[in-house]
Design a protein around this motif. Structure first.
Motif, mmCIF file in Angstrom:
data_model
loop_
_atom_site.group_PDB
_atom_site.id
_atom_site.type_symbol
_atom_site.label_atom_id
_atom_site.label_comp_id
_atom_site.label_asym_id
_atom_site.label_seq_id
_atom_site.Cartn_x
_atom_site.Cartn_y
_atom_site.Cartn_z
ATOM 1 N N VAL A 49 0.855 -1.194 0.000
ATOM 2 C CA VAL A 49 0.000 0.000 0.000
ATOM 3 C C VAL A 49 0.889 1.241 0.000
ATOM 4 N N ASN A 50 1.209 1.689 -1.202
ATOM 5 C CA ASN A 50 2.090 2.833 -1.389
ATOM 6 C C ASN A 50 1.616 3.602 -2.610
ATOM 7 N N LYS A 51 1.415 4.917 -2.476
ATOM 8 C CA LYS A 51 0.910 5.719 -3.596
ATOM 9 C C LYS A 51 1.944 5.866 -4.705
ATOM 10 N N GLU A 52 3.186 5.593 -4.382
ATOM 11 C CA GLU A 52 4.238 5.666 -5.397
ATOM 12 C C GLU A 52 4.333 4.321 -6.096
ATOM 13 N N GLY A 53 4.041 4.315 -7.392
ATOM 14 C CA GLY A 53 4.045 3.063 -8.129
ATOM 15 C C GLY A 53 5.444 2.576 -8.459
ATOM 16 N N PRO A 54 5.595 1.282 -8.738
ATOM 17 C CA PRO A 54 6.900 0.720 -9.083
ATOM 18 C C PRO A 54 7.259 1.040 -10.527
ATOM 19 N N ARG A 55 8.491 0.803 -10.887
ATOM 20 C CA ARG A 55 8.889 0.918 -12.288
ATOM 21 C C ARG A 55 8.603 -0.407 -12.974
ATOM 22 N N PHE A 56 8.010 -0.331 -14.167
ATOM 23 C CA PHE A 56 7.684 -1.529 -14.927
ATOM 24 C C PHE A 56 8.794 -1.929 -15.874
ATOM 25 N N PHE A 57 9.282 -0.939 -16.667
ATOM 26 C CA PHE A 57 10.253 -1.213 -17.720
ATOM 27 C C PHE A 57 11.500 -0.354 -17.541
ATOM 28 N N GLU A 58 12.623 -0.882 -18.010
ATOM 29 C CA GLU A 58 13.854 -0.086 -18.045
ATOM 30 C C GLU A 58 13.728 1.039 -19.079
ATOM 31 N N SER A 59 13.050 0.760 -20.186
ATOM 32 C CA SER A 59 12.859 1.746 -21.254
ATOM 33 C C SER A 59 11.912 2.851 -20.800
ATOM 34 N N ASP A 60 12.325 4.112 -20.932
ATOM 35 C CA ASP A 60 11.477 5.241 -20.570
ATOM 36 C C ASP A 60 10.234 5.315 -21.457
ATOM 37 N N PHE A 61 10.365 4.919 -22.729
ATOM 38 C CA PHE A 61 9.237 4.969 -23.658
ATOM 39 C C PHE A 61 8.130 4.010 -23.221
ATOM 40 N N TRP A 62 8.474 2.747 -22.973
ATOM 41 C CA TRP A 62 7.483 1.769 -22.566
ATOM 42 C C TRP A 62 6.947 2.083 -21.180
ATOM 43 N N GLU A 63 7.788 2.631 -20.324
ATOM 44 C CA GLU A 63 7.337 3.026 -18.991
ATOM 45 C C GLU A 63 6.282 4.127 -19.085
ATOM 46 N N PHE A 64 6.504 5.070 -19.988
ATOM 47 C CA PHE A 64 5.544 6.164 -20.186
ATOM 48 C C PHE A 64 4.181 5.637 -20.610
ATOM 49 N N LEU A 65 4.166 4.626 -21.466
ATOM 50 C CA LEU A 65 2.906 4.088 -21.982
ATOM 51 C C LEU A 65 2.087 3.365 -20.916
ATOM 52 N N THR A 66 2.707 2.992 -19.803
ATOM 53 C CA THR A 66 1.976 2.278 -18.752
ATOM 54 C C THR A 66 1.320 3.233 -17.758
ATOM 55 N N ARG A 67 1.579 4.528 -17.884
ATOM 56 C CA ARG A 67 1.070 5.493 -16.899
ATOM 57 C C ARG A 67 -0.009 6.378 -17.536
ATOM 58 N N THR A 68 -1.168 6.463 -16.874
ATOM 59 C CA THR A 68 -2.284 7.242 -17.400
ATOM 60 C C THR A 68 -2.970 7.991 -16.263
ATOM 61 N N VAL A 69 -3.138 9.299 -16.420
ATOM 62 C CA VAL A 69 -3.888 10.073 -15.425
ATOM 63 C C VAL A 69 -5.373 9.772 -15.610
ATOM 64 N N TRP A 70 -6.126 9.766 -14.538
ATOM 65 C CA TRP A 70 -7.527 9.331 -14.580
ATOM 66 C C TRP A 70 -8.381 10.186 -15.502
ATOM 67 N N TRP A 71 -8.116 11.521 -15.516
ATOM 68 C CA TRP A 71 -8.982 12.415 -16.293
ATOM 69 C C TRP A 71 -8.789 12.265 -17.797
ATOM 70 N N ALA A 72 -7.757 11.535 -18.221
ATOM 71 C CA ALA A 72 -7.579 11.300 -19.658
ATOM 72 C C ALA A 72 -8.700 10.431 -20.211
ATOM 73 N N ILE A 73 -9.273 9.592 -19.373
ATOM 74 C CA ILE A 73 -10.322 8.671 -19.839
ATOM 75 C C ILE A 73 -11.570 9.420 -20.300
ATOM 76 N N PRO A 74 -12.190 10.277 -19.476
ATOM 77 C CA PRO A 74 -13.342 11.028 -19.985
ATOM 78 C C PRO A 74 -12.982 12.021 -21.081
ATOM 79 N N VAL A 75 -11.799 12.640 -20.986
ATOM 80 C CA VAL A 75 -11.409 13.624 -22.007
ATOM 81 C C VAL A 75 -11.280 12.975 -23.379
#
Length: 247
Positions: free
Chosen positions: A34-60
């Motif tokens: 239970v930690n608000k700071e998420g783990p790192r998924f990928f070594e690649s910054d590009f693939w790591e970026f694709l795994t992160r989404t802010v909630w308000w992007a969904i309705p927008v």
């Protein structure tokens, strides 16, 4: 965490580590951090970026698609009351999909390297890090891919004029699901209904992961018998069984 001789290093990218846990993966992934700071998924910054989404992007991103889809049906001659009923039916269909996907796909048992890896990316990461705010909603790129088979299925189920509205209703149901899911994890509701829904969902995470698969409601859990009993109900059942032994 050591399992089958393998140690998961939480300070390194996790995705390509978890597969090595083998059969121990299921136990590991359901021990939440239970930690608000998420783990790192990928070594690649590009693939790591694709795994992160802010909630308000969904309705927008998706509400304009919902509105466009509904408007197409209206332009094709479907009346507004008819469109409203079709959209409501689409939302209802989504609730069944929500339950089915969560129960049978998101909670599938895996033990192979690639099975564990895929499950972690799909849903396991959410159970391991339930407060990771940037991985609570589905990445838009993945949603766009899944919309293709969903649209093809809708076309088989409906007429050309009603299909867009039905698709829009299903997509609206998805948007409601994703923002509700984020709300249940990060908001502090004060009214009774959302407070009970939050308690119901967190029970799925922290007490019994094999029940309580609904997110926006418990309707399908009631229908299919996966509604978790309260602790008090279980205690009453336990005491009743004990009394029966002495009769």
């Amino acid at each position: 965490m050591v399992a089958q001789g393998f140690t998961v290093d939480l300070d390194k990218a996790l995705v390509f580590q978890v597969g090595h846990l083998g059969e121990a993966y299921q136990e590991w992934v359901h021990q939440p951090i239970v930690n608000k700071e998420g783990p790192r998924f990928f070594e690649s910054d590009f693939w790591e970026f694709l795994t992160r989404t802010v909630w308000w992007a969904i309705p927008v991103i998706w509400l304009p698609v919902v509105c466009y889809s509904i408007s197409v049906s209206i332009q094709m001659g479907v009346t507004v009351p008819e469109v409203a009923s079709i959209v409501l039916f689409g939302i209802f269909v989504w609730t069944l999909m929500e339950y089915t996907l969560h129960r049978f796909l998101f909670h599938i048992k895996t033990k192979s390297y690639w099975g564990n890896t895929a499950h972690y990316l799909l849903h396991g990461c959410h159970h391991k890090h339930p407060m990771d705010g940037l991985r609570l909603v589905f990445p838009p790129a993945a949603t766009a891919i899944l919309c293709v088979p969903f649209w093809n299925l809708i076309k088989l189920m409906s007429t050309p004029s009603t299909a867009p509205a039905l698709f829009g209703g299903g997509l609206l149901g998805y948007v409601m699901y994703d923002v509700t899911h984020y709300y249940l994890h990060h908001a502090q509701p004060t009214s009774e209904v959302p407070r009970n829904l939050k308690r119901y969902h967190l029970n799925h995470h922290f007490r019994i992961q094999t029940e309580g698969f609904g997110i926006t409601s418990s309707f399908w859990d009631n229908v299919f018998g996966t509604l978790p009993q309260s602790k008090s109900a279980k205690n009453r059942q336990f005491l009743s069984k004990r009394r029966m032994r002495f009769i």
